[in-house]
Design a protein around this motif. Structure first.
Motif, short mmCIF file in Angstrom:
data_model
loop_
_atom_site.label_atom_id
_atom_site.label_comp_id
_atom_site.label_asym_id
_atom_site.label_seq_id
_atom_site.Cartn_x
_atom_site.Cartn_y
_atom_site.Cartn_z
N LYS A 82 9.62 4.42 0.71
CA LYS A 82 8.28 3.86 1.10
C LYS A 82 7.27 4.09 -0.08
N TYR A 83 6.57 2.83 -0.48
CA TYR A 83 5.67 2.86 -1.49
C TYR A 83 4.35 2.90 -1.05
N THR A 84 3.88 4.12 -0.78
CA THR A 84 2.79 4.62 -0.07
C THR A 84 1.34 4.19 -0.66
N GLU A 85 1.63 3.93 -1.97
CA GLU A 85 0.32 3.83 -2.95
C GLU A 85 -0.04 2.43 -2.36
N MET A 86 1.05 1.51 -2.02
CA MET A 86 0.62 -0.06 -1.69
C MET A 86 0.82 -0.40 -0.32
N ASN A 87 1.17 0.92 0.42
CA ASN A 87 1.34 0.65 1.88
C ASN A 87 2.43 -0.23 2.52
N LYS A 95 4.19 -0.55 -15.12
CA LYS A 95 3.68 0.38 -14.30
C LYS A 95 4.84 1.33 -13.70
N VAL A 124 6.66 3.04 -10.94
CA VAL A 124 6.94 2.69 -9.54
C VAL A 124 7.79 3.79 -9.00
#
Length: 121
Positions: free
Chosen positions: A35-40, A93, A95
């Motif tokens: 899950k890349y929660t920062e980007m939903n 960035k 990630v």
């Protein structure tokens, strides 16, 4: 400087059925999922397929990116790309998998470059 793998990107709203379909189609397991929660978003890799799952709104900033290159050094590629008329879309960035950068190549293709974290064993 080396491109280790090229991933074709697929954008879906519901990642679970997509994962199951491509596992069967390619006869391979899902070798990366997070899950890349920062980007939903939620991402999964099966072979050379990278599935990005999320709402239309969450996926919108990424849909113009056509491909992901897994590379040995994203910083070296950044220097090379800038010297060769690429335009930075999203700069270096951190990630969940390591570090990335998204650039527009001279021909207009938008590409994400990713360097995976080195895992100490």
């Amino acid at each position: 400087m080396k491109v280790k793998k090229i991933l074709t990107r697929l954008y879906v709203n519901d990642i679970n059925p997509a994962i199951e379909f491509y596992k069967k189609l390619l006869n391979q397991d899902c070798n990366l999922r997070f899950k890349y929660t920062e980007m939903n978003l939620e991402l999964a890799q099966i072979g050379n397929i990278l599935i990005l799952g999320g709402t239309d709104e969450a996926l919108k900033p990424f849909k113009d990116t056509k491909v992901t290159f897994l590379v040995d050094s994203v910083k070296e590629f950044r220097e090379f790309l800038l010297k060769n008329n690429a335009v930075i879309i999203r700069d270096l960035k951190e990630v969940p998998t390591g570090m990335n950068i998204t650039v527009k190549h001279l021909d207009g293709t938008i590409v994400e470059y990713v360097e995976h974290k080195k895992i100490n064993e």
